[in-house]
Enzyme design. Sequence first.
Site, mmCIF file in Angstrom:
data_model
loop_
_atom_site.group_PDB
_atom_site.id
_atom_site.type_symbol
_atom_site.label_atom_id
_atom_site.label_comp_id
_atom_site.label_asym_id
_atom_site.label_seq_id
_atom_site.Cartn_x
_atom_site.Cartn_y
_atom_site.Cartn_z
ATOM 1 N N TRP A 101 0.825 -1.212 0.000
ATOM 2 C CA TRP A 101 0.000 0.000 0.000
ATOM 3 C C TRP A 101 0.855 1.256 0.000
ATOM 4 O O TRP A 101 0.555 2.227 -0.709
ATOM 5 C CB TRP A 101 -0.988 0.013 1.159
ATOM 6 C CG TRP A 101 -2.044 -1.051 1.024
ATOM 7 C CD1 TRP A 101 -2.288 -2.087 1.882
ATOM 8 C CD2 TRP A 101 -3.016 -1.192 -0.041
ATOM 9 N NE1 TRP A 101 -3.323 -2.853 1.412
ATOM 10 C CE2 TRP A 101 -3.784 -2.342 0.253
ATOM 11 C CE3 TRP A 101 -3.285 -0.468 -1.199
ATOM 12 C CZ2 TRP A 101 -4.824 -2.769 -0.586
ATOM 13 C CZ3 TRP A 101 -4.319 -0.899 -2.033
ATOM 14 C CH2 TRP A 101 -5.066 -2.034 -1.719
ATOM 15 N N ASP A 170 -2.068 6.886 6.187
ATOM 16 C CA ASP A 170 -3.107 5.991 5.665
ATOM 17 C C ASP A 170 -3.473 5.047 6.810
ATOM 18 O O ASP A 170 -2.691 4.171 7.172
ATOM 19 C CB ASP A 170 -2.534 5.217 4.463
ATOM 20 C CG ASP A 170 -3.505 4.153 3.928
ATOM 21 O OD1 ASP A 170 -4.616 4.030 4.470
ATOM 22 O OD2 ASP A 170 -3.127 3.455 2.967
ATOM 23 N N LYS A 194 -12.657 -1.604 6.240
ATOM 24 C CA LYS A 194 -11.921 -2.543 7.080
ATOM 25 C C LYS A 194 -12.385 -2.438 8.527
ATOM 26 O O LYS A 194 -12.973 -3.361 9.066
ATOM 27 C CB LYS A 194 -10.415 -2.295 6.988
ATOM 28 C CG LYS A 194 -9.735 -3.009 5.833
ATOM 29 C CD LYS A 194 -9.566 -2.177 4.614
ATOM 30 C CE LYS A 194 -8.945 -2.926 3.459
ATOM 31 N NZ LYS A 194 -7.974 -2.130 2.712
#
Length: 359
Positions: A101, A170, A194
């Site tokens: 990511w 993030d 999530k």
Amino acid sequence: MSRVINFSPGPATLPLSVLEEVRDELIDFRGSGMSLLEHSHRGKDYEAVHNAANADLRELLSIPDTHTVLWMQGGATGQFAFVPMSFLGGGVADYVNTGSWSKKAFESAKFYGEPRWAGTGKEGDKFVRAPMTLDLSADAKYVHLTSNATIMGIQYDAFPDVGDKPLVADMSSDLLWKPLDVSKFALIYAGAQKNLGPAGVTLVIARKDFIEQGAKDFPEIFQYRYIAENDSLQNTPPTFAIYMVGKVLKWVKANGGAAGMEARNRKKGELLYGLIDAHPEFFRCPVEQGSRSVMNAVFRLPTEELEAQFLAETKAAGMVNLKGHRSVGGVRVSMYNAMEPENVAKLVEFMDAFRKKHG
Ligand SMILES: *Cc1c(COP(=O)(O)O)cnc(C)c1O
């Protein structure tokens, strides 16, 4: 009704009580004679939902008045672009590498300037830690890190010191896993699917003076400033997703708030890593102590054949989505806030029996 134990990395399991409330309200929202799905985002019914979600998030994370909450679309992946679009302007930004990511965020920033790696969690061919010592560049416009590397199973418990550089994080897979000092961050973003709710909405918590400095040479819809000015109602927001996040936030409040989540999450982590550490000859976790994620635990079994057998047997026992990401293989146990500790206990019991049989 038969529900499986869903260890999916995302979209992830939601509290059953939230799903039941949503079901009960689906056709006739609070006596209004229509579904929330059918309500105008400018009407008073939706306004109450929107304002409550904002207020509850602010309360749960003790968000200071210096920071604003935005409800955006485009996912965390969209934020990989929005952040450099607004703040990079051809300059340099420091990124921290903890795997896939962060790499995607880095690649996206190249369109707007010169991202550089200020730290890496990689050792040899594996990512093993959340680096605390960074090599920061004096002229960096911001420092970007991933609080929880969902694929690698690497998480920051405390964050590195970046001095007076704006820190951008993030937090897609761990926002609200425990209390957070929001004042340390210039901007936090998180796809909701999530740890916070369903797919379709991206949460942003940003320092007002930071987003005020953002670039203006592209359409307003991509400018944080414009979204903040309009309380995320500049166009039709994903009303149903925000409504569901609001329900999850109420559930978090009823379960001890951010501190309650931390206790739940640490307990799950101790159960799982406790077994892994007790049997290092059978379970191998590549991540160092101190960087192991309590949201996504990754580990390998002695052989790929045993891994395949483990995944098949857990699935037959009603425990699904335990396969590691295709880039790393092995097993990944995603256990976000909504995952009940007793379900992790059940998996750990299964893991131990599997080890006894095949170890
Ligand atoms: C899932 C995830 C993303 C991507 O999220 P989208 O909402 O699908 O764009 C980005 N970063 C992290 C850490 C993630 O876990």
